[in-house]
Design a protein around this motif. Sequence first.
Motif, mmCIF file in Angstrom:
data_model
loop_
_atom_site.group_PDB
_atom_site.id
_atom_site.type_symbol
_atom_site.label_atom_id
_atom_site.label_comp_id
_atom_site.label_asym_id
_atom_site.label_seq_id
_atom_site.Cartn_x
_atom_site.Cartn_y
_atom_site.Cartn_z
ATOM 1 N N GLY A 43 1.550 4.465 39.847
ATOM 2 C CA GLY A 43 0.730 4.262 38.658
ATOM 3 C C GLY A 43 0.916 5.370 37.638
ATOM 4 N N TRP A 44 1.026 6.592 38.133
ATOM 5 C CA TRP A 44 1.220 7.738 37.238
ATOM 6 C C TRP A 44 2.582 7.653 36.546
ATOM 7 N N TYR A 45 3.619 7.322 37.316
ATOM 8 C CA TYR A 45 4.957 7.181 36.729
ATOM 9 C C TYR A 45 4.985 6.091 35.659
ATOM 10 N N ILE A 46 4.345 4.971 35.952
ATOM 11 C CA ILE A 46 4.332 3.868 34.986
ATOM 12 C C ILE A 46 3.615 4.294 33.709
ATOM 13 N N ALA A 47 2.541 5.083 33.860
ATOM 14 C CA ALA A 47 1.814 5.570 32.686
ATOM 15 C C ALA A 47 2.714 6.439 31.809
ATOM 16 N N VAL A 48 3.494 7.319 32.445
ATOM 17 C CA VAL A 48 4.423 8.174 31.690
ATOM 18 C C VAL A 48 5.461 7.307 30.975
ATOM 19 N N ALA A 49 5.999 6.320 31.683
ATOM 20 C CA ALA A 49 7.022 5.444 31.099
ATOM 21 C C ALA A 49 6.462 4.656 29.919
ATOM 22 N N VAL A 50 5.258 4.105 30.088
ATOM 23 C CA VAL A 50 4.649 3.328 29.006
ATOM 24 C C VAL A 50 4.380 4.221 27.792
ATOM 25 N N GLY A 51 3.975 5.466 28.039
ATOM 26 C CA GLY A 51 3.759 6.401 26.940
ATOM 27 C C GLY A 51 5.010 6.599 26.114
ATOM 28 N N ASN A 52 6.150 6.714 26.771
ATOM 29 C CA ASN A 52 7.418 6.854 26.048
ATOM 30 C C ASN A 52 7.776 5.578 25.298
ATOM 31 N N MET A 53 7.389 4.437 25.853
ATOM 32 C CA MET A 53 7.628 3.176 25.148
ATOM 33 C C MET A 53 6.800 3.091 23.862
ATOM 34 N N VAL A 54 5.619 3.693 23.874
ATOM 35 C CA VAL A 54 4.790 3.728 22.660
ATOM 36 C C VAL A 54 5.514 4.495 21.554
ATOM 37 N N VAL A 55 6.125 5.622 21.925
ATOM 38 C CA VAL A 55 6.875 6.412 20.939
ATOM 39 C C VAL A 55 8.026 5.588 20.368
ATOM 40 N N ILE A 56 8.720 4.850 21.230
ATOM 41 C CA ILE A 56 9.832 4.005 20.779
ATOM 42 C C ILE A 56 9.336 2.988 19.763
ATOM 43 N N PHE A 57 8.209 2.367 20.055
ATOM 44 C CA PHE A 57 7.662 1.350 19.147
ATOM 45 C C PHE A 57 7.359 1.945 17.773
ATOM 46 N N VAL A 58 6.705 3.107 17.748
ATOM 47 C CA VAL A 58 6.342 3.734 16.472
ATOM 48 C C VAL A 58 7.589 4.161 15.707
ATOM 49 N N ALA A 59 8.572 4.752 16.425
ATOM 50 C CA ALA A 59 9.802 5.201 15.760
ATOM 51 C C ALA A 59 10.581 4.025 15.189
ATOM 52 N N GLU A 60 10.640 2.925 15.936
ATOM 53 C CA GLU A 60 11.378 1.753 15.472
ATOM 54 C C GLU A 60 10.658 1.041 14.334
ATOM 55 N N ALA A 61 9.330 1.078 14.345
ATOM 56 C CA ALA A 61 8.564 0.404 13.300
ATOM 57 C C ALA A 61 8.762 1.072 11.943
ATOM 58 N N LYS A 62 9.079 2.382 11.954
ATOM 59 C CA LYS A 62 9.291 3.134 10.702
ATOM 60 C C LYS A 62 8.141 2.885 9.728
ATOM 61 N N ILE A 63 6.936 3.124 10.229
ATOM 62 C CA ILE A 63 5.734 2.855 9.444
ATOM 63 C C ILE A 63 5.626 3.803 8.250
ATOM 64 N N PHE A 64 6.060 5.052 8.457
ATOM 65 C CA PHE A 64 5.900 6.061 7.415
ATOM 66 C C PHE A 64 7.253 6.650 7.021
ATOM 67 N N ASN A 65 7.347 7.066 5.763
ATOM 68 C CA ASN A 65 8.552 7.751 5.298
ATOM 69 C C ASN A 65 8.497 9.244 5.581
ATOM 70 N N GLU A 66 7.294 9.768 5.782
ATOM 71 C CA GLU A 66 7.125 11.201 6.004
ATOM 72 C C GLU A 66 6.586 11.450 7.407
ATOM 73 N N GLN A 67 7.157 12.460 8.071
ATOM 74 C CA GLN A 67 6.822 12.746 9.455
ATOM 75 C C GLN A 67 5.369 13.160 9.631
ATOM 76 N N ILE A 68 4.795 13.794 8.629
ATOM 77 C CA ILE A 68 3.417 14.276 8.740
ATOM 78 C C ILE A 68 2.453 13.145 9.080
#
Length: 708
Positions: A633-658
């Motif tokens: 369960g702990w490993y899956i939580a870590v993996a899912v957390g990284n998938m969240v980052v992938i989703f946000v990076a791919e969505a390119k919601i913002f032009n500025e990193q801040i």
Amino acid sequence: MGKKKELGKESADEPHLEAMQGPTLKYPKAVFFIISNEFCERFCYYGMRTILSLYLVQWLMYSEDTATVVYHAFAAFCYFTPIIGAIIADSWLGRFKTILILSIVYAIGSISIALSAIPDFIPPEAFTFVGLVLIGLGTGGIKPCVSAFGGDQFIVPAQEAQLQKYFSVFYLSINGGSLVSTFITPILREDVKCFGQNGCYSLAFGVPAILMVLSIVIFVAGKPLYKSKKPEGNIVLRVCQCIGRGIVMRVKNRKGEKREHWLDHAEDKYDKKLIADVKITLNVLTMFLTVPIFWALYDQQGSRWTFQATRMTGDMGGWTIKPDQMQVVNPLLIVIMIPVFEAVIYPLFKKINILQKPLTKMGVGGVLAGLSFVLSALVELFIKPTEAIIPMGGEAQLRVFNTLNCPIIISATGDVEIDAFEIEPLQAWENLHIAAQNSKTFKIKAKPGERCDPRLLETELDVGVIEWTAQSYALHDGVGSSPIIKISETSIDSPQKSQNGNGKVKVLVNAKDDGDNVVEFKGKTAHTFTVTGEAAFSDIFEFEPDNYEILLNGQIIDSKYAIKVGGVYTFVINEMNNEVFQMTITPESSLNILWQIPQYFVMTAGEILFSVTGLEFAFTQAPLSMKSVLVAGWYIAVAVGNMVVIFVAEAKIFNEQIWEYLLFAGLEFIAMIILFLQALLYKYVTIASDEDAEEAKQEKVILESERL
């Protein structure tokens, strides 16, 4: 309880155990091979991961967003595969064979990435991804096996104290390997020259690969001393089967007999003790619903925070901190701060009666993780004035340099309008936001100013711009007795800062003829290159920050010029009168990299409160027989957390990193509100005995070791 029954059985053999605990029961030598193996393996993993994000940008030429996606996809994969490794070891091959086979896979992957970084040797992108997949299978697959295999070498309970010391040394070897490699591999990446290039990624990946091969040699060398247990089945697999059975039978019996809990429908195939343990475990795992958001923030230390460090200066006077070396701060602070928390902070909390419940500690730790991203956004705010201005979609950048020894007035009407602008000798005009779709060609008028040769006439010149691209042109008067205003071929600019903390330099030479001109920059190091043509641009070079003397064809042109960390410059050299103009395209990085330490400090404090406490909560609230399920369960939580980052990076919601930093901070704060609400409804379970509590803490150390 099961534990008490075991203790009852053991009491009958007390004389035997006392004899075993005497001097005849030696510390198992096999564990030294396992600990040495773990040090080498962690050196390999963290050494490779430390430089991975910069390798993807600098070597494979990915954007920071794409590199972030690849980095976190790899991290997620590394935390999905441990479940596979545990099932293989516990159900079929046993721990020794699983560790050996997957370590070989791991080593092949490490060698593959090292070879991919050799110029013009093998397809770098293909071999990089093959290497990452093999490393993910290897490091993840052996993760749940190594620490447990070391524990198998002890006779419990006779060697309980020795076993606890083993896990402490094992944890130390993990942190030792990660600390050393995180510090060393960035030095190999940047300071060592190989294959005629500055920096050596092949060596930076190669040394960890060598350590991985060495770890296999060490592990195999200890085989005659190992005690290997036969596979006894994997509890994670059994729990999954039990849950599956409960769901299937619940659907089949939806109109039949009512049960107190949907899992009770699995009683036709599984015993009541297993079902009861699964119920308790699922109750604990529901408290981990917010854990992935924490890991989404935590694991960005190796991606977004490292990219942020590349836009800062690591100059410490006579020594420079490299961007990826900042990742060493977290494990270093962990080693320092955990004893401080245990000896000072937790006793203080107890004295004033605050943060006494695990879920409350986790909530505060998560809030601290969110605050660390607020701090990183604040750092980004101070970096912004020195950021490169990059042409976006629908626009282009244009710079026009005047290499003549008199002013030139340029103007344009039509699709691109340029109000009459006088460019002084060796100066430039620039427009950083020209509207452009795909490509556009237009005409500019170039009119001689005062002090120009009277033979020069106003001229119309063709200029082209390309969407997403920064370009430069040079105005010159040609070579010969009949001068005329001419324009050079276009030159593509690169306003982005160097990822290595260097300065970027381009040279424009207005020469006496159209032959070769040798330009040399002399500082602590020398850089020599050739520019060909009567008014031509050089390629773009990266120079170490320093004060440089400029020579053209062996002749000193002018006094020294400063090239600073992160600065991007174009030098205009007029051979006719030995003059130089230094134009700053992107200002140097002025914010020191040490300003990242507060965000690392707050994140580390959050990690101790959230991660370490979360592990202890899991092992004290769920049946100890379910520890493998909690690991999964702990490993899956870590993996899912990284998938969240992938989703946000791919969505390119913002032009500025801040704004992305603030988004993650907001997500973490929302997640912690949910956790606090869950905590209000949660009823804590009391551990039945001191022995159970001690075993739970020991299992917590195992899991933390496996997570690293």
